[in-house]
Motif scaffolding. Structure first.
Motif, mmCIF file in Angstrom:
data_model
loop_
_atom_site.group_PDB
_atom_site.id
_atom_site.type_symbol
_atom_site.label_atom_id
_atom_site.label_comp_id
_atom_site.label_asym_id
_atom_site.label_seq_id
_atom_site.Cartn_x
_atom_site.Cartn_y
_atom_site.Cartn_z
ATOM 1 N N THR C 132 0.862 -1.188 0.000
ATOM 2 C CA THR C 132 0.000 0.000 0.000
ATOM 3 C C THR C 132 0.893 1.231 0.000
ATOM 4 N N ARG C 133 0.285 2.348 -0.364
ATOM 5 C CA ARG C 133 1.033 3.601 -0.325
ATOM 6 C C ARG C 133 1.476 3.900 1.116
ATOM 7 N N ALA C 134 0.604 3.622 2.074
ATOM 8 C CA ALA C 134 0.952 3.903 3.462
ATOM 9 C C ALA C 134 2.189 3.098 3.873
ATOM 10 N N GLU C 135 2.224 1.820 3.466
ATOM 11 C CA GLU C 135 3.393 1.002 3.824
ATOM 12 C C GLU C 135 4.650 1.469 3.087
#
Lengths: 289, 161, 799
Positions: C132-135
């Motif tokens: 994910t972008r967050a990760e």
């Protein structure tokens, strides 16, 4: 631009929230309307370990007249304050300021208490509360205490509220008959945080300024009661001499910040312009009343 | 902290009851777009300025990027897709198309969800008041004039003026 | 808005009763967008797709001593961590942002991500692909870069001083380019002039702020070694070349698709290192990799524009005749010249177009373009024009003020006459088919100029300070291949093409090389194709934005889509029409010359009698070819290419008017009303043309009033959020009245010129003129953009 990891708890009661605050200290953040906190989370400027969501705590909601004070619950949304007949009738200063607060979607979610708790130097509500001599009620697991607005705003985003305390409500004296208020601010665009702003509450008898509270915001690190300017106008008729004295005194009352929005010199200039305009208007309103 | 905290939520989205496990750090629009494939709500800034993410939560327009998905537990969420399906703003959407009140269209869902709130109030509004109401929604393409025209036309029609 | 009758007296195919040219047809794309059914790049999800994020330089100039990616590689969800050095190894060669036509121009080689040194704050250093972008962002925080700060070039004014550090040692100094245009004899003209006035103007750096940020998905398929790139972009074929050439994938194995594009404005026609990194990541992983620049990254890495200081002089006589202009431009670009369009176009255009509407015989213009440790600048809507137009119009206003002449009158006396073309501008550019006089007179009527002046005078007595601005302009549109890109060696098509096909159903597919970003290209091409062919609008479908399905073209930049792509489409439609008529003639045993196609049916040209519908031609042409004689073998598919033959640009012209109120106590400017009259030649869809002008004007006003990328002395961007970088919102912007004069260009049968930048170019100049008109009673004058309250208060001497 995604928020960093954190834990989330929806507080079931004020006591629950306070217990969590005691447990996590400054690693926890209270999540109220989220309109200031969420951007800082998304930008990873803020990294709490725990968010304590207080949005469902009914005890913190509501707007009501209590004797000669209006109680605005910390969770009252800006839109509720904007549309409140109680506020319109008893706190005309706040009613006048409210349309300047952000935009419709932000007002639907942002809270009065959040604004006071964060104490953004350019926010409207802290300045209004200070001008009206509000009292803020904060609570910790040890109990409640009241803090006068005069001693609440300490510095840039710095208040007298302790880390383990939650802002519960504001108690704001109703604006008495015979007093007038004026709210003015200058923002580059509608709804932006202001570059200069003034919340003014006064009693003007037959053109003489009997009492006044002038609170300047946006230019200063915190909403600032201009004691010297107030002294310069108190008991005086509003004429050229009084005005010049007040504007001169303002240089000692204010210590404007230079930042992206402009220089300290410009902000002092703008606050002087607002002072002139606000008191002109206050005098006109008093005369009309 | 290393683990990714998640939690169960149940909510109504565009009239449909939805139960999902969400990451607690995820904002509402990431959830709507990623988990529910409701891609009509857009992300333009993710700090609450541009309005592209505007959605309706429990009857009022909010910034979808300034609310966590977990906070929508129990809420009623309506997106542009829902407003389209119910026909609530069919007249406004038609006015937007006819007046060319959009170019790239990236702002349009948020603009429409916001304008829907103004129309719901069903009170007369001047062009200035319409501009004011929409001034939390950024449009880089149109210069706003056509948007104001479309909202004004729709409002006046609804008010029978 | 009023739609003028074309000035050519004879009837053209566009005046036919079933012509769609000149009509307001709404855009099919708009119906999708308002329903939330657009397909922007971030809406696309591919199987096993990963998400990218970058580690970026926190410094404007720093050496990379060491990068430790150990922790990031172990972070949850991470599939790849790639440094700039690792990416460079996968690149065929560094980029070099120079063009042959800019003689003496210098730039340094540039890799997509910083290899051993970062040269601007925000330059990508490490690319991470994760679940994910967050990760990916979590992992980016775990990358440890050891930096050694280097001295910074933060100021263009001192960039060439001997004491200033040299950004790229191999270049010897920080100079990118110098140019001089010198026609007539400026010095002699100034000596002879009754008056000479000099002024210096400052223009702040700003950026495009498309609402949809740069967005892309790279999808490498190792099985057939093909790379598909879905990207929010204006120039799919240029991007195909760019990814192919940078990563060594054969061009025919690279497909670039631009779905709905959420705004671009010239910002999405450039090379961006993070996008190449995402492609490389996909190639390394064999999985799709999405990269969506977030808003903070957009401010740090999208191209910037407009940072110029111009010293300028005007010479004029007592009767208002302007005899000479002299301008000296200092243009501060970024750390590299942006590949492949360069960063010197802005300065070059300033030299080309300044004072372009006027007849002065003497013109001297100098440009000095310097490197700084900032994000590269490059083409952004109306390149150079806002600067050149502001400078010239402010000087013309000052000349009028000096002489006590009305600003309209001095322009009347100096603009080129409408019957005087072809002729050369002061800068030596050939211009044709312009209409300065007609536009000026139309504007004066539209504004009710005299009434505004009367109102202004009345209000001044009440202490209300209003001002009226007038700004005339020329605009270079629709470049030709002998202009800067093709001749300069850049892989950027100035031609464009259309492939038009008759389907078995009798409906029409029209594939074009120009591309849609919401301005209405697809609709305009649909109108032109339907008109050229003689079929209903609804029976044509336009395909654009996909290198796999469209003929090779330049895409959309420099207001070229309708002028170039439109003519290609028109001619393709006419050719297909001719072929259909030959088939119809064979089937009907009729001379094709007596037949016509109207509303999708072949008819007798003389009386409109129905002969055979196109659905029959389609059916026979695809399935029943046996019904045709052997010498009629239709392809029912035509490709036509069009380019400008002899001109570098099709110049357009127009004029803006503005009415503002200045609060002289606070320095706040209220924009009350704005008018534009412009001449983009034949108008295909008046509503779309009007809205281009309106939107463009507000974009120009943004730069004049609000927008500014503010850097500190360490070249750190101070306001890279939408909270701090302020853009025009609805309530501060005025209604904008738009009208046109239509002088079709003689360069094409269609006669269309560019319209997309005519709002932007003159808006900053006209509002500065209006503000200065308001301030005139105070003897105050603003010469800095953006015109913040502080700038106005300083001009008034109040600070």
């Amino acid at each position: 631009m995604k928020a960093p990891k954190f834990s989330y708890v929806r507080a079931e009661s004020v006591d629950h929230a306070l217990a969590l605050l005691d447990q996590h200290g400054d690693e926890a953040r209270i999540l109220a309307g989220g309109q200031s906190l969420m951007p800082t989370l998304n930008m990873r400027l803020s990294r709490p370990q725990l968010l304590i969501d207080i949005n469902r705590l009914d005890a913190l909601k509501g707007i009501a007249l209590q004797g000669d004070r209006v109680r605005i619950g910390a969770l009252a949304r800006h839109v509720e304050v904007l549309n409140s007949p109680v506020v319109a009738k008893n706190l005309p200063l706040i009613a006048e300021a409210m349309p300047h607060v952000a935009h419709v979607a932000v007002r639907n979610r942002g809270t009065f208490g959040g604004s006071v708790a964060l104490a953004d130097p350019a926010a409207e509500m802290p300045a209004c509360a200070l001008a009206l001599g509000a009292t803020f009620v904060v609570q910790s697991s040890k109990g409640r205490r009241e803090i006068a607005a005069d001693s609440y705003f300490k510095g840039l985003y710095e208040t007298a509220r302790a880390v383990n305390e939650i802002l519960v409500e504001a108690l704001i004296p109703v604006e008495k008959p015979g007093t007038v208020s004026v709210f003015l601010e200058l923002a580059r665009r509608h709804g932006d945080f202001a570059m200069a702003g003034l919340a003014c509450h006064a009693r003007i008898d037959k053109g003489v300024i009997a009492e006044a509270r002038l609170v300047y915001f946006a230019s200063e690190v915190r909403p600032t009661l201009a004691t010297r300017a107030i002294a310069a106008i108190k008991g005086k008729p509003w004429n050229d001499a009084t005005r010049d004295a007040a504007l001169a005194a303002l240089a000692d009352d204010l210590d404007p910040m230079t930042n992206l929005h402009g220089s300290a010199a410009m902000k002092l200039h703008l606050q002087r312009v607002l002072t002139r305009r606000a008191i002109d208007q206050a005098v006109a309103r008093a005369r009309a009343a | 902290m290393t683990g990714e905290e998640t939690t169960e939520i149940t909510l109504t989205v565009n009239g449909e009851r939805i139960a999902r496990r969400v990451r607690v750090r995820e904002h509402l629009v990431d959830f709507l777009r990623g988990e529910l494939q409701l891609t009509g709500s857009h992300l333009g800034c993710e700090h609450g300025i541009c309005g592209a993410c505007s959605v309706r939560v429990d009857g009022v327009v909010v910034r979808g990027c300034l609310m966590l998905a977990v906070q929508a537990d129990g809420a009623e969420v309506t997106t542009i897709e829902g407003l389209t399906d119910t026909g609530e703003i069919a007249d406004l959407q038609a006015a937007f198309v006819e007046r060319n009140a959009l170019q790239c269209g990236f702002c349009s869902p948020g603009m429409l969800v916001t304008a829907a709130d103004l129309l719901k109030a069903a009170k007369p509004a001047t062009r200035e008041e319409i501009r004011n109401f929409l001034s939390g929604n950024f449009c880089r393409c149109t210069g706003y004039h056509a948007i104001v025209d479309a909202v004004e036309t729709t409002l006046n029609k609804r008010l029978g003026r | 808005m009023a739609n003028d009758i074309p000035t050519k007296a004879t009837l053209t195919p566009f005046d036919r009763p079933n012509s769609y040219v000149g009509r307001n047809l709404s855009r099919p794309g708009a119906r999708r967008a308002v329903a939330g059914r657009g397909t922007y790049t971030d809406d696309v999800v591919l199987p096993r797709m990963l998400h990218g994020a970058c580690v970026r330089s926190p410094y404007a100039h720093a050496k990379i001593v060491r990068i430790d990616t150990t922790a990031a590689r172990k972070a949850p969800g991470v599939a790849l961590v790639m440094t700039g050095a690792e990416l460079a190894k996968r690149c065929t060669a560094p980029w070099m942002g120079t063009l042959k036509v800019f003689e003496g121009m210098k730039s340094a080689p540039q890799y997509p991500m910083a290899v051993d040194r970062a040269c601007w704050q925000g330059e990508p250093v490490v690319f991470i692909a994760a679940r994910t972008r967050a990760e990916a962002e979590d992992a980016a925080e775990l990358v440890e870069v050891a930096w050694e700060e280097l001295p910074v070039v933060a100021e263009k004014k001192t960039a060439l001083d001997p004491k200033t550090p040299v950004l790229h040692a191999s270049l010897g100094d920080n100079l990118a380019f110098r140019k001089l245009i010198d026609t007539g004899d400026v010095e002699a003209a100034f000596k002879a002039a009754d008056h000479v006035i000099e002024e210096t103007f400052e223009f702040g750096r700003h950026t495009a702020v498309s609402l949809e940020p740069r967005s892309m998905i790279a999808d490498w398929n190792p099985a057939n070694e093909r790379l598909a790139v879905y990207i929010s972009n204006q120039v799919p074929h240029m991007m195909q070349y760019l990814f192919s050439r940078t990563l060594g994938v054969p061009e025919h194995n690279v497909r670039v698709v631009s779905h709905d594009v959420g705004g671009s404005f010239g910002m999405k026609i450039h090379s961006y290192g993070d996008e190449v990194a995402a492609c490389a990541a996909s190639m390394m992983l064999g999985r799709p990799v999405k990269f969506i620049a977030d808003r903070l990254e957009s401010f740090l890495t999208d191209i910037h524009a407009r940072e110029n200081t111009v010293r300028a002089k005007i010479g004029f006589n007592k009767d208002g005749t302007i005899t000479a202009f002299d301008i000296d431009d200092l243009s501060g670009i970024g750390a590299y010249s942006q590949y492949p369009r360069t960063s010197v176009f802005e300065a070059n255009q300033i030299l080309n177009i300044t004072a372009g509407p006027y007849k002065h015989p003497n013109y001297r213009a100098r440009a000095t373009v310097v490197y700084m440790n900032k994000v590269p600048t490059s083409q952004y809507r109306a390149v150079g024009h806002p600067i050149g137009i502001t400078v010239a119009e402010a000087l013309v206003d000052r000349a009028a003020e000096t002489l006590g002449m009305d600003p309209v009158e001095i322009r009347r006396r100096n603009v080129m006459e409408d019957n005087s073309y072809p002729r050369l501008t002061g800068s030596g550019i050939k211009v044709l088919d312009l209409s300065h006089q007609a536009c000026l007179e139309k504007l004066v009527r539209l504004m009710d100029y005299d009434a505004l002046r009367a109102e202004q005078a009345l209000l001044r007595n009440k202490g209300i300070w209003r001002g009226i601005g007038i700004a005339a302009f020329i605009k270079g549109t629709a470049p030709g291949p002998q202009g800067l890109y093709g001749a300069g060696g850049a892989p950027i098509a100035a031609q464009d093409a259309c492939t038009i096909k008759l389907e078995p159903s009798g409906n029409v597919i029209c594939a074009v090389g120009v591309s849609e970003q919401g301005q209405g290209v697809d609709t305009v091409m649909q109108q032109i194709a339907a008109t050229g062919l003689g079929v209903p609008f609804e029976s044509v479908r336009v395909i654009s934005g996909d290198t796999e399905t469209t003929p090779y073209g330049g895409g959309t930049y420099a207001s070229r889509a309708t002028a170039i792509g439109g003519e290609a489409t028109y001619q393709a439609a006419r050719k297909l029409r001719a072929e259909i008529l030959v088939i119809a003639g064979a089937l009907l045993q009729s001379d094709p010359k007596v037949l016509d196609i109207r509303n999708g049916v072949v008819v007798d040209a003389a009386n409109g009698t129905l002969r055979i519908p196109l659905s029959e031609i389609g059916r026979i042409g695809h399935f029943q070819l046996g019904e045709l004689p052997n010498d009629v073998q239709p392809t029912l598919s035509v490709t036509h290419r069009y380019r400008l033959l002899d001109l570098p640009y099709i110049f357009t012209n127009g004029i803006h008017g503005a009415y503002v109120e200045v609060d002289v106590d606070t320095g706040f400017i209220r924009h009350l009303k704005h008018w534009v009259v412009e001449d983009c030649g034949r108008i295909i869809n008046p509503q779309l043309a009007d809205e281009q002008v309106r939107g463009g004007a507000v974009q120009g006003l943004g730069g004049a009033l609000y927008e500014h990328c503010i850097y500190d002395e360490n070249a750190q961007l101070q306001n890279g959020t939408l909270a701090d970088y302020i853009i025009p919102m609805a309530v501060e912007m005025p209604d904008i009245v738009v009208d046109h004069v239509q002088t079709p260009t003689g360069q094409s049968e269609l006669g269309a010129k560019g319209a997309g930048e005519s709002g932007t170019g003159a808006a900053p100049g006209v509002i500065m003129g209006a503000v200065n008109d308001a301030l005139r009673p105070f003897g105050a004058r603003v010469t800095i953009q953006p015109m913040t309250p502080e700038v106005v208060l300083q001009a008034l001497g109040k600070l």
